[in-house]
Scaffold this motif. Structure first.
Motif, PDB file in Angstrom:
ATOM      1  N   CYS A  68     -10.696   0.594  -3.946  1.00 52.01           N
ATOM      2  CA  CYS A  68      -9.844   1.650  -3.388  1.00 52.01           C
ATOM      3  C   CYS A  68      -9.882   2.889  -4.283  1.00 52.01           C
TER       4      CYS A  68
ATOM      5  N   CYS B  23     -12.570   1.228   1.388  1.00 50.10           N
ATOM      6  CA  CYS B  23     -12.100  -0.146   1.537  1.00 50.10           C
ATOM      7  C   CYS B  23     -12.733  -0.811   2.747  1.00 50.10           C
TER       8      CYS B  23
ATOM      9  N   LEU C 164       1.170   4.750   0.973  1.00 48.47           N
ATOM     10  CA  LEU C 164       0.489   5.626   1.922  1.00 48.47           C
ATOM     11  C   LEU C 164       0.400   7.066   1.436  1.00 48.47           C
TER      12      LEU C 164
ATOM     13  N   VAL D 137      -9.096   1.818   8.565  1.00 49.08           N
ATOM     14  CA  VAL D 137      -8.128   2.858   8.229  1.00 49.08           C
ATOM     15  C   VAL D 137      -7.928   3.737   9.462  1.00 49.08           C
TER      16      VAL D 137
ATOM     17  N   TYR E  66       4.150  -1.538   3.219  1.00 51.58           N
ATOM     18  CA  TYR E  66       3.740  -0.138   3.056  1.00 51.58           C
ATOM     19  C   TYR E  66       4.876   0.703   2.484  1.00 51.58           C
TER      20      TYR E  66
ATOM     21  N   MET F 152       0.845  -1.202   0.000  1.00 50.77           N
ATOM     22  CA  MET F 152       0.000   0.000   0.000  1.00 50.77           C
ATOM     23  C   MET F 152       0.873   1.242   0.000  1.00 50.77           C
TER      24      MET F 152
ATOM     25  N   TYR G 154      -2.646   8.472   6.960  1.00 51.49           N
ATOM     26  CA  TYR G 154      -3.587   7.356   7.112  1.00 51.49           C
ATOM     27  C   TYR G 154      -2.842   6.024   6.989  1.00 51.49           C
TER      28      TYR G 154
ATOM     29  N   LEU H  64      -4.167   2.905  -4.228  1.00 56.34           N
ATOM     30  CA  LEU H  64      -2.900   2.794  -3.509  1.00 56.34           C
ATOM     31  C   LEU H  64      -2.475   1.356  -3.271  1.00 56.34           C
ATOM     32  N   ARG H  65      -3.331   0.384  -3.599  1.00 54.65           N
ATOM     33  CA  ARG H  65      -3.027  -1.017  -3.275  1.00 54.65           C
ATOM     34  C   ARG H  65      -2.487  -1.760  -4.488  1.00 54.65           C
TER      35      ARG H  65
ATOM     36  N   PRO I 101      -4.049   2.199   6.446  1.00 54.67           N
ATOM     37  CA  PRO I 101      -5.017   1.102   6.290  1.00 54.67           C
ATOM     38  C   PRO I 101      -4.417  -0.192   6.846  1.00 54.67           C
TER      39      PRO I 101
ATOM     40  N   LYS J  12      -0.900   7.897  -1.201  1.00 55.12           N
ATOM     41  CA  LYS J  12      -2.126   8.007  -1.984  1.00 55.12           C
ATOM     42  C   LYS J  12      -3.394   7.818  -1.170  1.00 55.12           C
ATOM     43  N   CYS J  13      -3.271   7.404   0.087  1.00 55.66           N
ATOM     44  CA  CYS J  13      -4.467   7.148   0.879  1.00 55.66           C
ATOM     45  C   CYS J  13      -5.105   8.470   1.290  1.00 55.66           C
TER      46      CYS J  13
END
Length: 518
Positions: free
Chosen positions: A261, A22, A13, A44, A353, A11, A177, A265-266, A179, A15-16
């Motif tokens: 999402c 999600c 981060l 999250v 991450y 992921m 954030y 980001l995933r 997730p 972009k979260c």
């Protein structure tokens, strides 16, 4: 060398956006029924914060994960088997409902049936569990966007370990954030904690599941998981957890949380690893060496010797091809910009991450530097709003240099692409500083910035020809047919989908019947 395939996730981060899409889609798919109202397989969190359940990272309190004993041997932090069995009926290391939250609904009938009056009626919160009015004092998103931070953020275990003085004034504080879902670890503590053998790691793709027929509700798996991503259904008394959406994975589709999402980001893919190296990787003495040790477990799928041995051990060719194209291999091993969450737990997690990169160019300017000068930009990495110490406590067991290296490489990608698009210039000094070629930085840019869905989700389909072999193996191992949740009102919206299925990953033949398929 025992070559195994493992499904993993990365992921980004940066972009979260904290939209919780999600979490909501996972909730609707897997935990939208009685008994798991308080359960979020995916949630999250806003960092800094104490998270869900309360202070889940405080292993001095919860005793999750692994540690080394005086002889340097790996053991569960919760103690040896005999000691754990003495606590099987009254486990002091088990989070209570208050540590999660009491799920509520609202008395909407009070709004519909209220008589006319001068004051408008209100819907009072009512506990889903007891049906009694209850105040709302905590929840899985209580700390969203630092909303609860004046009270809770200073209690973040990572801040305590980093000894960072948090300033809560708006102009000084920081947030990002995080997730979280089950990490489907290579060395899962939940599996080793389970007295009944109900927790298991699938042979073919490494997904960790719960055999509902074998589960006796001892709840030692909840204590053993350091990420607190195993839950108990209070209606059935059985353990449940994230299944990595294995029915979707088996047909080559991404997990629900990945598919929905918003920030894209995933990343999903498989990696090959040597199962014979796992024990040694978990047992390295220095926690800061665990990241390098875990990367040494992975095998290069482009190596002809590895590919030949993998085929000899039964890894399908299309799985080998998927491993070569895997974004997990690229981001976590090849380019080394993805990091595991709390490697010091010694579970070798497979959800990684990419740490958040603060607005580094703005930081460079605020420090009086030139945002076109690589030296000034790299110097600003150490002065970013998100402290390196804090990120190091999360992702590298306190190794600041490794986190700084990742952030510098991400910064180099931006600077390199800026130079190419603005004037067609390549800064060779920049490339030397981060130890990467221009082609490697451009590959990272394509993967992190403009990757299509086919590049972000490289998930090979399960092989139906293995159904008989896997069914025979599972029947011998489990000694039971069917799944306890394959009943009317079962998990998911279809009623006959399995939340914690048995050991067969294939659709069709015996595997589909066992997993509640058609």
């Amino acid at each position: 060398m025992r070559i195994k395939a493992q499904v993993g996730m990365v992921m980004n981060l940066d972009k979260c956006i904290g939209c919780h899409t999600c979490s909501v889609t996972c909730k609707q798919t897997w935990t939208n029924r009685d008994g798991v109202e308080y359960v979020w397989f995916n949630n999250v969190e806003t960092k800094p914060g104490i998270g869900y359940p309360l202070r889940w990272e405080d292993q001095a309190r919860w005793k999750g994960g692994w540690e080394l004993d005086r002889s340097g041997r790996l053991r569960l932090r919760s103690g040896r088997r005999a000691g754990r069995l003495t606590k099987i009926f009254a486990n002091p290391d088990l989070p209570s409902l208050d540590d999660y939250y009491e799920p509520v609904t609202y008395d909407y009938d009070a709004l519909l049936s209220a008589p006319l009056g001068r004051n408008g009626p209100s819907a009072q919160p009512v506990s889903v569990l007891t049906g009694q009015p209850t105040p709302i004092t905590w929840g899985p998103n209580w700390e969203d966007d630092l909303s609860g931070s004046p009270v809770t953020a200073p209690q973040d275990p990572n801040l305590e370990a980093a000894q960072h003085q948090l300033r809560l004034e708006l102009e000084h504080t920081f947030m990002f954030y995080l997730p979280r879902l089950c990490s489907h670890c290579l060395n899962p503590a939940c599996v080793s904690s389970c007295p009944s053998g109900a927790m298991y790691k699938r042979e073919q793709d490494g997904i960790v599941l719960v055999d509902q027929d074998r589960c006796r509700g001892w709840r030692m798996c909840v204590s053993g998981c350091p990420y607190k991503k195993v839950y108990v259904n209070h209606r059935t008394g059985k353990a449940e957890k994230c299944t990595f959406c294995f029915p979707r994975i088996e047909v080559g589709q991404p997990t629900v949380c990945s598919q929905t999402c918003v920030g894209r980001l995933r990343y999903l893919g498989i990696v090959l690893y040597d199962a014979d190296r796992v024990d040694a990787a978990c047992a390295v003495e220095d926690p800061q060496d665990l990241l390098a040790a875990q990367r040494e477990v992975f095998l290069d799928p482009s190596d002809p010797a590895v590919a030949a041995e993998a085929e000899a051990q039964g890894v399908p060719r299309d799985w080998l091809d998927a491993a070569r194209r895997s974004p997990i291999w690229s981001l976590a091993v090849k380019h080394q910009v993805a990091l595991p969450l709390h490697p010091e737990y010694r579970t070798l997690p497979m959800v990684w991450y990419i740490p958040p990169l603060s607005p580094v160019l703005d930081a460079t300017g605020s420090l009086g530097g030139d945002d076109a000068d690589a030296d000034d930009v790299f110097a600003a990495v150490h002065q970013l709003r998100i402290p390196l110490d804090y990120l190091a406590q999360l992702f590298t067991a306190g190794d600041r240099a490794r986190v700084a290296g990742v952030l510098m490489k991400l910064t180099a990608v931006r600077s390199h692409m800026r130079g190419l698009t603005a004037g067609g210039k390549v800064d060779t000094d920049l490339l030397d500083r981060v130890g990467a070629s221009g082609a490697e930085l451009e590959e990272l840019y394509r993967l992190l910035g403009i990757a299509k869905m086919a590049d972000r989700y490289v998930v090979p389909k399960a092989h139906e020809e293995d159904a008989a072999r896997l069914d025979s193996w599972a029947s011998t191992w489990a000694g039971a047919e069917g799944c306890a949740l394959d009943v009317p009102g079962g998990p998911g919206t279809g009623g006959a989908t399995v939340v914690s299925g048995p050991s067969i990953p294939v659709r069709g033949a015996a595997g589909a019947r066992r997993n509640g398929g058609e």
